[in-house]
Design a protein around this motif. Sequence first.
Motif, mmCIF file in Angstrom:
data_model
loop_
_atom_site.group_PDB
_atom_site.id
_atom_site.type_symbol
_atom_site.label_atom_id
_atom_site.label_comp_id
_atom_site.label_asym_id
_atom_site.label_seq_id
_atom_site.Cartn_x
_atom_site.Cartn_y
_atom_site.Cartn_z
ATOM 1 N N GLN A 265 50.063 27.051 57.054
ATOM 2 C CA GLN A 265 50.342 27.637 55.741
ATOM 3 C C GLN A 265 49.048 27.757 54.911
ATOM 4 O O GLN A 265 48.843 28.762 54.228
ATOM 5 C CB GLN A 265 51.341 26.725 55.030
ATOM 6 N N GLU B 69 47.096 30.768 55.860
ATOM 7 C CA GLU B 69 47.692 31.996 55.307
ATOM 8 C C GLU B 69 47.366 32.133 53.823
ATOM 9 O O GLU B 69 46.930 33.190 53.367
ATOM 10 C CB GLU B 69 49.221 31.966 55.478
ATOM 11 N N GLN C 214 43.984 33.363 52.584
ATOM 12 C CA GLN C 214 43.673 34.803 52.615
ATOM 13 C C GLN C 214 43.748 35.414 51.212
ATOM 14 O O GLN C 214 43.097 36.410 50.932
ATOM 15 C CB GLN C 214 44.638 35.549 53.556
#
Lengths: 391, 391
Positions: free
Chosen positions: A11, A14, A17
């Motif tokens: 997580q 992600e 990003q």
Amino acid sequence: MSQLTAEKLRQARELLQHADFDVWLTFVRETDTAGDPALPLILDGGLVWHSALMVHKSGETVAVVGNYDADPIQHSGDWDKVVPYVQGISDPLLRELERLSPKKIGLNFSLDNSMADGLSHGMFLTLQNILGDRYELVSASKFVSALRSKKTAEEVGRIKHAIAETDTIFAMAPGWAKPGVSEREVYEHIQRYIDGKGYGYGWSREGNPIVNSGPDSMIGHGVPSPNITITPGHIFHIDLGIIVKEYSSDIQRCWYVADEGEKIPEDVQHAFNAVLGAIRAGFQALKPGVEGWTVDAAARSYLVSQGYEEYLHALGHQVGRKAHDGGALLGPKWERYGESPMMKIEVDHVYTIELGVILPGRGYLGLEEIAVVKESGAEWLSNPQESMPFL
Amino acid sequence: MSQLTAEKLRQARELLQHADFDVWLTFVRETDTAGDPALPLILDGGLVWHSALMVHKSGETVAVVGNYDADPIQHSGDWDKVVPYVQGISDPLLRELERLSPKKIGLNFSLDNSMADGLSHGMFLTLQNILGDRYELVSASKFVSALRSKKTAEEVGRIKHAIAETDTIFAMAPGWAKPGVSEREVYEHIQRYIDGKGYGYGWSREGNPIVNSGPDSMIGHGVPSPNITITPGHIFHIDLGIIVKEYSSDIQRCWYVADEGEKIPEDVQHAFNAVLGAIRAGFQALKPGVEGWTVDAAARSYLVSQGYEEYLHALGHQVGRKAHDGGALLGPKWERYGESPMMKIEVDHVYTIELGVILPGRGYLGLEEIAVVKESGAEWLSNPQESMPFL
């Protein structure tokens, strides 16, 4: 446990990003006493010496740690590169950062969220001394808050499990809480059960559970009294949060202490309906994209419309590894809550919805439930109390 | 518990007379997760909202806290003035500071001592926002270190009690640690006993006790292995710290796993004598006024003179509410120890003296004792291990 750290590190990659920094750096030492609340999300166990845990935008994870701390981290399999050192962290840390060459580094400090504020001021100064002006150091508050707040399936499952165990305790409570028994005795019965099961406490053991019997009880975070006993005509109230497998519950329940054959008095029923209605109003308002204060306002205005005074706290907080898990808050725009009531509710956040009224001559009538936010709105994780049982 | 907080607040008033600031300010929130290690010295229980605990040079103690946190503090009797607030801490905190009118305010941040570094960077920034440039904010590191390090009679008594309970566990260990039994099994036996007694762990439960059997064991802060079993010809070693009534022990013991009728091998006896001699050399060097690194050097040079490699850690750390209690360290002048090895040993400090050697083909042979510093020198609080028992 490593399923969880692997899930959370995935997580983190992600979420990175969308972050405005290139490396997320958790910088800690002596974590058994000076723990960063973000650390248990990504690492099992403690670290003794200065340790730098880094996640790079590319997805690479690097841990620079003292030599005695290196083995368990290597064994976890969560870290692409583990760099042990003996004498000092400066050189290996500078070397790894040079290789990763970030422009901005996100650090765990935050004005509004204590759970994203694990970097101590002394450690911040230490980092400044090591890094000089090579990199721009910025707050990773939003990132850490998101990482903590957005619960994975495993995390939601664990919270549900803690709630189920809490329900079991509430189901036993009437067996301990009889007229003539003191607040303190009920508290001790519950703690003996919790300790016997090896569970933890969602907040400090000293004030957990909160037990309130009647109008003379100390409302708030105090310790239940040995001198206040359960008495007919009064309201009896418990606020309890337990930790089972690292995740917490936080639930309030209340009972009416009835004389033999007595029915529930009208003022009590009216107050219960008002509190329940306010809880439901908050639940209806809880959905992705809205700011936390709007959810609080929905419940608060309903309660006031029923003729009761405003509660002097937030309607709800996030629940996770602790009962108070930080991040966006379902609270009014009061100074002490900082920016947290203005933060947006997101999918997979888990919140309490809680409030109560002080009923003259009766005591504190309060409820607290837990809900998870999904695309379509809130879903209960607790089984809401919908009537006022007798004790 | 309040005997202790009263004792420590009395000590704080005394130490403040020699400090270079006028008000000591402990600034915290959500202390169950973001705890300042200095807080339990002066307050029982936790605080939820922004809280300012102040001790003024005049001796006056003031607590500015959220309304729900006020009652237990008022009841403790330790605080001259308790100021509860509802919406935000800025106004009441500014008002109280204006009244106390300090020039400098001492805060809990420190580069060298994690136990004096409880102020988070976010809370430091919050304080700056509230106070502007009205007061000079300085580190209270020396003060907090002294307050924590100089143990009161009650504190020393509690550490001795934790040591006595640890001795009881070591006395039972040979009943669990039989040839063929794994490190992990011994660890689980010990944890079951600790949990059953309701004791706490001096460092994280996951790596406590450390159990090492033979040459293949993971030295350091790792978790005991289920695959390494106790084997004749090997050394068996335990490092254990338990918390009893809020105070910790930290003791290492070792055994030789003998075959039937076997005597202790010469290499083992020689290593034991070297380790014991080094412990004694450290103990002799431990006295008020000297710097910590000199104590480490005495033990380190003795060990090397006996033909063994230097240990890769400090000879000793302070013990108190945690096994690693911060402050002056009996350690070498390595970067990772910062200034702590240059700090002076003082009367009423409590230290471990610990070291070991890795013996090829045998395993880790280590000892750890605890001593308190008095005017005339060190006094043992533990009962030093002086021979190598068989398992």
